[in-house]
Design a protein around this motif. Structure first.
Motif, PDB file in Angstrom:
ATOM      1  N   TYR A   1      12.389  14.186  15.259  1.00 40.33           N
ATOM      2  CA  TYR A   1      12.314  13.421  16.510  1.00 40.33           C
ATOM      3  C   TYR A   1      13.710  13.056  17.027  1.00 40.33           C
ATOM      4  CZ  TYR A   1      11.149   9.727  19.811  1.00 40.33           C
ATOM      5  OH  TYR A   1      11.040   8.965  20.946  1.00 40.33           O
ATOM      6  N   PHE A   2      14.566  12.555  16.165  1.00 38.99           N
ATOM      7  CA  PHE A   2      15.860  12.057  16.628  1.00 38.99           C
ATOM      8  C   PHE A   2      16.877  13.179  16.854  1.00 38.99           C
ATOM      9  CE2 PHE A   2      14.145   8.206  14.552  1.00 38.99           C
ATOM     10  CZ  PHE A   2      14.229   7.347  15.634  1.00 38.99           C
TER      11      PHE A   2
ATOM     12  N   ALA B   1       7.587  11.765   6.114  1.00 38.60           N
ATOM     13  CA  ALA B   1       7.968  10.810   7.158  1.00 38.60           C
ATOM     14  C   ALA B   1       9.435  10.968   7.546  1.00 38.60           C
ATOM     15  CB  ALA B   1       7.688   9.383   6.685  1.00 38.60           C
ATOM     16  N   GLY B   2      10.296  11.198   6.557  1.00 42.85           N
ATOM     17  CA  GLY B   2      11.700  11.422   6.865  1.00 42.85           C
ATOM     18  C   GLY B   2      11.930  12.688   7.663  1.00 42.85           C
TER      19      GLY B   2
ATOM     20  N   ALA C   1      10.920  12.039  11.236  1.00 38.72           N
ATOM     21  CA  ALA C   1      11.944  11.235  11.915  1.00 38.72           C
ATOM     22  C   ALA C   1      13.162  12.080  12.285  1.00 38.72           C
ATOM     23  CB  ALA C   1      12.350  10.065  11.014  1.00 38.72           C
ATOM     24  N   ILE C   2      13.564  12.964  11.385  1.00 38.06           N
ATOM     25  CA  ILE C   2      14.707  13.836  11.690  1.00 38.06           C
ATOM     26  C   ILE C   2      14.380  14.763  12.855  1.00 38.06           C
ATOM     27  CG2 ILE C   2      16.108  15.723  10.766  1.00 38.06           C
ATOM     28  CD1 ILE C   2      15.917  14.358   8.033  1.00 38.06           C
TER      29      ILE C   2
ATOM     30  N   LEU D   1       5.962  14.964  19.706  1.00 36.25           N
ATOM     31  CA  LEU D   1       7.270  14.945  19.055  1.00 36.25           C
ATOM     32  C   LEU D   1       8.365  15.478  19.966  1.00 36.25           C
ATOM     33  CD1 LEU D   1       8.317  14.168  16.205  1.00 36.25           C
ATOM     34  CD2 LEU D   1       8.203  16.594  15.624  1.00 36.25           C
TER      35      LEU D   1
END
Length: 649
Positions: A28-29, A21-22, A25-26, A371
């Motif tokens: 994506y951002f 999950a991390g 998230a990385i 994504l």
């Protein structure tokens, strides 16, 4: 105190899920930074073979710069040509309004649908732009006129009428003045900045990608060494193999994609030219070569690109030519080429190049498009290839290799057993049928059916397989054996062809097979009988329903020369020892063969536990049992002065 294994596994899985999950998230951002790098890596994989070839004739710097400049010229030329053609088509659309309207009218034979739609749109537009004034001023009931009293406005001249204030327009608490928010006019400089941002943003990203590509081509070995040192953790060999495997798969995928898309564009352009010459009545298909190139380029975008590319020649066929002949011809051309590419060329080339299953490719396209947007759709397959390779070489991420890879995750016996446990007998029989066409019968028995029978017995003894499913598995295996008998009937081999054949001899060697305890032992005995009967031997299988005393009586009545005990683990040794004792007391002359099917026990230890004589034989599979039975039968036949030609399976 040590933590229980279950808790440890649960904690590790939770940590793995949190890590994934991390990572998502990385990704994506930080997509604004990672997308240019990913595009540059993909292009460097595609251009590296050409750079290596040019390095033979010039230095690395010159080769890298030349390839990069050539890439820019090709991409720029294609973009310019395609933009020019699309612009010309848009400018010529007013000239084709007659054809378009005539075709739309044909699609609406009663003639009013298109006009009604256009009329409704115009009405909605007028209503939206028509100014309306809403008042909240109370109505004076006493001032209203009745029909008996006609409204006769007083005679007022034009100048006085202009001076009379409009009550509805006067601001009051109940009826305030209407307010409209009007945006200030945009200055030319601000408009230039706004439109320039739309153009300079993609151009800036493209420039960054080009710079990255150039430096990656110049320093590819150094970048690879640094990446191996960074992620290798001292495992240099494994990391190098993983990097090389990923690079090889991506390069093969890009080469295969270039072949498929290039042939697709060539066939589209050629097909459009033929359609224009055949049905265009002297008017060729406009810009057929350009549409073929556009279809080939857009096809690099998975799933969406082919439809976008096909829309342009379809629009031209609809707008330019009268009638529907050319439009239908273009539709047939696109559909035919797409079906051939998707069902023949892509599975043949992509499957071997990426090492991924088709479902993983589809799910990966959806995930990366969500994504990273359209760029993620283009990069979906190469990025997923890297994940599949990572799962293959990193034990903690092995689930990625299982989910994404194209190799079967279950061996064939496990697949057959799973189908039987699920109640799908037809598919299990299809798997066995396919295996029979590729393997000899003895390998089918040893490598497929015996392991299936052993897995069923193991699960039954562990309490994992209930009685109903166990009975279904056994019944299905019996049906499969009957299928094998029909597919490969008792074809008499050299045994039956030789003079003095076992089957027609006046005094043949008699073989009887005894199930040790249950249905599984009888099914294994049926497999052995199937194998021996095909080679001309006489063998009988005593049903498992018979008691031990009845079995001994049958052995004595048939005057059996060889007795085979069929036993499937895990409870094979116990019941086999009991039958061996009974046979010693009843039939002293019979030779004994014990089949401990699919067992991994040591043969000497098994003999000591069963308390067998040294003359008795033990076999762990069908091939060993067949070889030993053949030798035993040959000795008996020689002792009777009945020479026998040995057969090979």
């Amino acid at each position: 105190m040590a933590r229980p294994p279950a808790a440890t596994n649960g904690t590790s899985r939770a940590a793995l899920l949190l890590t994934l999950a991390g990572v998502v998230a990385i990704l994506y951002f930080t997509r604004e930074v990672l997308i240019p790098i990913a595009l540059a890596i993909l292009l460097s994989f595609a251009l590296s073979p050409l750079v290596r070839w040019l390095e033979r004739f010039m230095g690395r710097i010159a080769a890298a710069v030349l390839v990069t400049v050539a890439m820019l010229l090709v991409v720029g030329s294609l973009a310019y040509v395609m933009t020019t053609q699309v612009t010309k088509l848009a400018l010529k659309l007013p000239d084709y309004q007659g054809n378009i309207r005539a075709k739309l009218e044909k699609l609406s034979p009663h003639g009013g649908t298109i006009d009604r739609i256009q009329h409704n749109i115009e009405e909605l537009s007028n209503k939206k732009t028509k100014p309306t004034t809403q008042t909240t001023q109370p109505v004076d009931v006493t001032a209203t006129k009745t029909p008996a009293e006609p409204d006769r406005p007083p005679a007022v001249n034009k100048d006085d009428r202009a001076k009379i204030p409009n009550p509805a327009a006067q601001p009051t608490r109940e009826n305030p003045l209407p307010v409209a928010v009007i945006a200030p006019p945009v200055s030319p400089l601000q408009a230039l900045f706004d439109y320039g941002g739309l153009i300079l943003g993609p151009l800036g990203t493209a420039g960054v990608v080009v710079v990255f590509v150039l430096f990656m081509l110049l320093n590819r070995e150094d970048l690879r060494d640094r990446m191996i040192r960074l992620i290798g953790f001292g495992q240099l060999t494994v990391t190098t193999k993983a990097v090389d495997d990923a690079a090889s798969r991506i390069s093969r995928y890009l080469a295969a994609q270039a072949m498929v898309n290039g042939s697709y564009g060539l066939l589209v352009g050629l097909g459009l030219w033929i359609i224009g010459m055949a049905f265009g009545q002297g008017q060729g298909f406009p810009n057929d070569v350009h549409w073929g190139i556009l279809c080939a380029v857009l096809r690099f975008i998975p799933y969406v690109g082919p439809w976008i590319g096909a829309s342009f020649p379809l629009a031209v066929g609809f707008a330019v030519f009268p009638g529907f002949t050319i439009l239908f011809a273009v539709v047939a051309l696109i559909v035919t080429i797409e079906l051939v590419s998707s069902n023949v060329m892509e599975p043949w080339l992509y499957g071997s190049s990426t090492g991924m299953n088709s479902m993983a490719v589809l799910v990966a396209a959806v995930f990366w498009a969500w994504l990273w947007g359209p760029v993620g759709l283009i990069l979906s397959t190469p990025l997923t290839v890297c994940l599949a390779v990572l799962g293959q070489y990193v034990s903690q991420l092995h689930f990625l290799s299982v989910l994404l890879g194209d190799k079967p995750v279950l061996d064939l016996p496990s697949r057959i057993y799973q189908r039987l446990v699920a109640g799908d007998q037809e598919e299990a029989m299809d798997l066995v049928d396919d295996a029979v066409d590729e393997k000899p019968l003895i390998e089918v028995l040893d490598d497929l059916l015996l392991p299936v029978l052993t897995m069923a017995e193991s699960d039954r003894h562990k309490g994992l397989l209930d009685d109903d499913r166990n009975a279904f598995v056994h019944a299905s295996l019996r049906d499969i054996i009957e299928l094998l008998e029909e597919k490969a009937p008792a074809a008499r081999s050299a045994n039956a062809a030789a003079e003095g054949s076992q089957a027609v001899s006046a005094n043949p060697v008699r073989i009887v097979c005894l199930p040790a305890h249950d249905d599984a032992d009888e099914i294994a005995a049926m497999m052995l009988r199937l194998l021996l009967e095909r080679e001309g031997y006489l063998i009988k299988v005593i049903p498992v329903a018979a008691l031990a005393g009845e079995m001994m009586d049958r052995v004595e009545a048939d005057q059996s020369d060889i007795v085979c005990i069929s036993a499937v683990p895990p409870a094979a040794v116990t019941y086999t020892r009991y039958l061996c004792k009974r046979l010693k007391s009843r039939t002293g002359n019979a030779r004994l063969l014990i089949g401990l099917w699919s067992s991994r026990v040591d043969i000497d230890k098994a003999k000591s536990r069963i308390q067998c004589d040294t003359e008795n034989k033990i076999a762990l599979n069908m091939r060993s049992a067949f070889d030993q039975l053949r030798q035993m039968a040959a000795r008996i036949a020689l002792a009777r002065n009945e020479p026998r030609t040995e057969a090979a399976v």
